[in-house]
Design an enzyme around this catalytic site. Sequence first.
Site, short mmCIF file in Angstrom:
data_model
loop_
_atom_site.label_atom_id
_atom_site.label_comp_id
_atom_site.label_asym_id
_atom_site.label_seq_id
_atom_site.Cartn_x
_atom_site.Cartn_y
_atom_site.Cartn_z
N ILE A 264 0.66 23.94 -8.25
CA ILE A 264 0.30 23.70 -7.56
C ILE A 264 0.63 22.54 -6.47
CG2 ILE A 264 -2.22 23.16 -7.88
CD1 ILE A 264 -2.66 25.11 -5.69
N ASN B 215 2.11 20.35 -22.32
CA ASN B 215 1.01 19.69 -22.79
C ASN B 215 -0.15 20.49 -23.60
OD1 ASN B 215 2.10 17.53 -21.22
ND2 ASN B 215 1.71 17.95 -19.85
N VAL C 59 -5.36 21.92 -18.06
CA VAL C 59 -5.35 23.64 -17.82
C VAL C 59 -6.13 24.18 -19.26
CG1 VAL C 59 -5.24 25.51 -17.16
CG2 VAL C 59 -4.73 23.87 -15.67
N HIS D 160 0.72 26.78 -21.82
CA HIS D 160 1.29 27.27 -20.22
C HIS D 160 2.33 26.25 -20.64
CE1 HIS D 160 -1.30 24.30 -19.26
NE2 HIS D 160 -0.31 23.83 -18.56
N HIS E 244 5.43 24.25 -18.87
CA HIS E 244 6.13 23.45 -17.57
C HIS E 244 7.74 23.93 -17.78
CE1 HIS E 244 2.32 21.52 -15.97
NE2 HIS E 244 2.31 21.33 -17.72
P1 AMP Z 1 -1.39 20.77 -17.55
O1 AMP Z 1 -1.99 19.41 -17.35
O2 AMP Z 1 -0.08 20.30 -18.85
O3 AMP Z 1 -2.48 21.56 -17.84
O4 AMP Z 1 -1.07 21.46 -16.52
C1 AMP Z 1 -1.98 21.93 -15.21
C2 AMP Z 1 -1.21 21.83 -13.97
O5 AMP Z 1 -1.62 23.55 -13.77
C3 AMP Z 1 -0.69 21.30 -13.30
O6 AMP Z 1 0.66 20.35 -13.23
C4 AMP Z 1 -1.76 21.30 -12.12
O7 AMP Z 1 -0.74 21.37 -10.69
C5 AMP Z 1 -1.21 22.93 -12.11
N1 AMP Z 1 -1.89 23.37 -11.66
C6 AMP Z 1 -3.84 23.84 -11.41
N2 AMP Z 1 -4.20 24.70 -10.76
C7 AMP Z 1 -3.14 24.75 -10.22
C8 AMP Z 1 -3.44 26.60 -9.90
N3 AMP Z 1 -4.25 26.62 -8.67
N4 AMP Z 1 -1.97 27.26 -9.36
C9 AMP Z 1 -0.93 26.21 -9.88
N5 AMP Z 1 -0.75 25.40 -11.02
C10 AMP Z 1 -1.96 24.58 -11.49
#
Ligand code: AMP
Length: 121
Positions: free
Chosen positions: A34, A91, A100, A104, A106
């Site tokens: 996002i 991360n 989050v 995941h 990236h």
């Molecule tokens: P991290 O810091 O590795 O946990 O990355 C979490 C990622 O999730 C960040 O790059 C956010 O921009 C992304 N993110 C958070 N909410 C959403 C969402 N609703 N849809 C898509 N990406 C998201």
Amino acid sequence: MTYDPNNIFAKILRGEIPCKSLYEDDFVLAFHDIQPQAPIHALVIPKGPYQNQDAFAVQATEAEIVGFTRALGKVAAMVGLVEGGYRSISNCGANGGQEVPHYHVHLLGGGSLGRMVSKKD
Ligand code: AMP
């Protein structure tokens, strides 16, 4: 740390909030980040409840691990990252800056990404 089923990616998996979906199969969902940090920025998440890479490595089945790894390649190709090269990042935990708590990866690219980790002063 136990898995929090109310994290935002769990809600995306349950269809409770939308995402810009790129790819889905039995093991993974992939969607656009996002807040993209590069011209192309995709996220690949497993469907299972794993809070980070450590939990996934220890707890996931071999089928989940294979499915996830294959999906990383499929998504990278699908969004056009393979020819020019790209970076994959996961991360993990506080020092990794994980926001989050659902595992995941990236996938970032579409242009030069610079140094792997920014220099500390
Ligand atoms: P991290 O810091 O590795 O946990 O990355 C979490 C990622 O999730 C960040 O790059 C956010 O921009 C992304 N993110 C958070 N909410 C959403 C969402 N609703 N849809 C898509 N990406 C998201």
